[in-house]
Design an enzyme around this catalytic site. Structure first.
Site, short mmCIF file in Angstrom:
data_model
loop_
_atom_site.label_atom_id
_atom_site.label_comp_id
_atom_site.label_asym_id
_atom_site.label_seq_id
_atom_site.Cartn_x
_atom_site.Cartn_y
_atom_site.Cartn_z
N GLY A 24 0.65 -1.23 0.21
CA GLY A 24 -0.19 0.34 0.16
C GLY A 24 0.94 1.40 0.00
N GLY A 25 -0.62 1.98 0.46
CA GLY A 25 0.94 3.77 -0.01
C GLY A 25 1.87 3.44 0.56
N MET A 26 2.05 3.30 1.91
CA MET A 26 3.14 3.29 3.57
C MET A 26 4.22 2.35 3.46
SD MET A 26 1.96 3.95 7.44
CE MET A 26 2.92 3.56 8.51
N GLY A 27 3.90 1.31 2.78
CA GLY A 27 5.15 -0.16 2.55
C GLY A 27 4.10 -0.89 2.03
N VAL A 29 4.24 -5.51 3.17
CA VAL A 29 4.22 -6.62 4.53
C VAL A 29 4.59 -7.83 4.42
CG1 VAL A 29 2.66 -7.43 6.58
CG2 VAL A 29 2.35 -4.81 5.81
N LYS A 44 6.89 -5.35 8.45
CA LYS A 44 6.51 -3.75 7.46
C LYS A 44 7.36 -2.97 6.92
CE LYS A 44 2.84 -0.40 7.43
NZ LYS A 44 3.11 -0.65 5.73
N ASP A 138 -6.85 5.32 15.66
CA ASP A 138 -8.12 5.38 14.11
C ASP A 138 -8.50 3.45 14.16
OD1 ASP A 138 -8.66 4.97 11.54
OD2 ASP A 138 -6.49 4.05 11.01
#
Length: 341
Positions: A24-27, A29, A44, A138
């Protein structure tokens, strides 16, 4: 650059990456083997856009260390943080099961006993985190994993804080987050433990009814409804919800922080007092394929994987074996103590 997910890829001469589970956009896994301890873990790896920012890397490192200090059966454990060349990574517990989002999609809604069982365990996790000065920020279905035995694992502690509180108009802000945002967060104010309880109240509403209370065409529209509209009682949407659980939802989602439960322990106690009749011992929750429930941040592409996890949590005490897709959990009777491991 993305990490090579071939069997030969290793980080810190310790973690052998076996399979990329989500991106995804953050990295990314990865399922990995901790060669030193001989166990499966989730690793991650930060995306280059984040890894290239010294400020973000330092903030993320601090939050990872904070999250690693949280130890509780209902919190997915963070084991390690490391750097290998230009690659920054976090090593996490690998949790099997199904995230709550998938479970709700498969079931439509949970029984009152099941919903109270899950929410009570989330309260237990939040109570420990809040006492340590950690606010999740969150709480939503994708960050709650239900193992086949009914044990709940809350994931992604520290991720939201490391990312910072993005504006609801920022690119990448997802509908899912806006659906659970507390009014004070929607106003741009700092999140507090009470904000987590509000989000959990929304999650409890969804478990009981099968849907969130507020929907809209954009995150801002949804957030505005959290600011201006009272959350309805779940019993006004579906039949069979005990009034005591209606009361828990209404108090947890009060607009004023001071009108909510004073802490997660108090909300958990209210859930226990609600005491909806437990499901029969032979009842189980059919779930969709329990694999592929990892999330690597906004815009994650779901990819096949042999277990369940999220961006900040992944395998537990059953050794990383895939859950039986026919069952998810049976709530333990109220006098039976926590679900067994």
């Amino acid at each position: 650059m993305p990490v090579d997910s071939s069997p030969a890829a290793r980080l810190a001469q310790r973690y052998t990456l076996q399979q990329r589970l989500a991106v995804g956009g953050m990295g990314e896994v990865h399922l990995a083997l901790d060669e030193r301890l001989g166990r499966q873990v989730a690793v991650k790896v930060l995306a280059p856009g984040f890894a290239g920012s010294p400020d973000f890397v330092e903030r993320f490192r601090r939050e990872a260390l904070t999250a690693a200090g949280l130890s509780h059966p209902n919190i997915a454990q963070v084991y390690d943080y490391g750097v290998d060349g230009s690659t920054h990574f976090i090593v996490m517990e690998y949790v099997t099961g199904s995230d709550l989002a998938r479970l709700i999609r498969a079931r439509g809604r949970l029984s009152p006993a099941e919903a109270a069982h899950v929410a009570g365990q989330v309260c237990d996790a939040l109570a420990v985190a809040h006492r340590a000065g950690v606010v999740h920020r969150d709480i939503k279905p994708g960050n709650v994993i239900v193992r086949p035995d009914g044990t709940v694992k809350v994931t992604d502690f520290g991720i939201a804080q490391a990312l910072g509180q993005a504006s609801l108009t920022d690119t990448g802000t997802v509908m899912g987050t806006a659906a659970y945002v507390a009014p004070e967060q929607a106003r741009g104010q700092a999140a507090s433990p009470a904000s987590d309880l509000y989000s959990l109240g929304i999650l409890l509403f969804q478990m009981l009814t099968g849907s969130v209370p507020f929907e809209g065409d954009a995150p801002v529209a949804i957030a505005m409804r959290h600011l201006t509209e009272p959350v309805p009682a779940p019993g006004s949407r579906v039949a069979g919800v005990p009034p005591s659980l209606d009361e828990v939802v209404i108090r947890a989602t009060a607009k004023a922080v001071g009108d909510r439960y004073p802490d997660a322990d108090a909300m958990g106690a209210a859930l226990r007092r609600s005491d909806p009749a437990p499901a029969p011992a032979t009842q189980a929750l059919p779930v969709a394929d329990p694999t592929s429930v990892l999330r690597a941040g906004a815009g994650t592409a779901m990819m096949p994987g042999p277990g369940a996890a999220t961006a900040f949590g992944a395998a537990g005490a059953n050794g990383g074996q895939t859950a039986d897709p026919r069952t998810a959990f049976v709530p333990a009777p109220r006098d039976a103590g926590p679900a067994p491991y």
